[in-house]
Design a protein around this motif. Structure first.
Motif, PDB file in Angstrom:
ATOM      1  N   GLY A 274       0.839  -1.195   0.000  1.00 54.76           N
ATOM      2  CA  GLY A 274       0.000   0.000   0.000  1.00 54.76           C
ATOM      3  C   GLY A 274       0.872   1.243   0.000  1.00 54.76           C
TER       4      GLY A 274
ATOM      5  N   CYS B 112      -9.262   1.468  -0.026  1.00 56.10           N
ATOM      6  CA  CYS B 112      -8.799   2.424  -1.018  1.00 56.10           C
ATOM      7  C   CYS B 112      -9.915   3.453  -1.154  1.00 56.10           C
ATOM      8  CB  CYS B 112      -8.524   1.751  -2.354  1.00 56.10           C
ATOM      9  SG  CYS B 112      -7.062   0.708  -2.365  1.00 56.10           S
TER      10      CYS B 112
ATOM     11  N   THR C 192      -2.756   0.614  -3.961  1.00 52.81           N
ATOM     12  CA  THR C 192      -1.939  -0.577  -3.725  1.00 52.81           C
ATOM     13  C   THR C 192      -1.345  -1.055  -5.034  1.00 52.81           C
ATOM     14  OG1 THR C 192      -3.693  -2.204  -4.058  1.00 52.81           O
ATOM     15  CG2 THR C 192      -3.418  -1.344  -1.819  1.00 52.81           C
TER      16      THR C 192
ATOM     17  N   PHE D  61      -4.861   5.056   0.061  1.00 52.14           N
ATOM     18  CA  PHE D  61      -4.652   3.894   0.933  1.00 52.14           C
ATOM     19  C   PHE D  61      -4.935   4.230   2.391  1.00 52.14           C
ATOM     20  CE2 PHE D  61      -1.843   1.266   3.603  1.00 52.14           C
ATOM     21  CZ  PHE D  61      -2.295   0.015   3.226  1.00 52.14           C
TER      22      PHE D  61
END
Length: 79
Positions: free
Chosen positions: A30, A45, A53, A77
């Protein structure tokens, strides 16, 4: 004759099983600000267009080499 062929088949099958080796698993990272961290649990996300990621081959650290990723998710992230 049939017994000999069966024995040969078992030996060949056993040898083939030991000859194949498992590939190391890919690793998901991430993007936390400007640093990648390994994803080890649940994450999200949040909506966004930046990198959230990326999945890299085992053994590759994207902090030193961010090229060659396998897949990526976009967003912000959060872990």
């Amino acid at each position: 004759m049939k017994l000999n062929l069966a024995a040969i088949a078992v030996l060949l099958g056993t040898g083939a099983a030991f000859a194949t080796s498992a590939k190391p698993a890919n690793v998901k990272w991430g993007l936390n600000g400007s640093t990648y961290i390994q994803v080890t649990g649940a994450y999200t996300c949040d909506p966004g267009s930046t990198v959230c990621t990326r999945t890299y081959p085992a053994g590759q650290n994207p902090n030193t080499n961010p090229n060659g990723y396998i897949s990526q998710e976009t967003g912000v992230f959060a872990q």
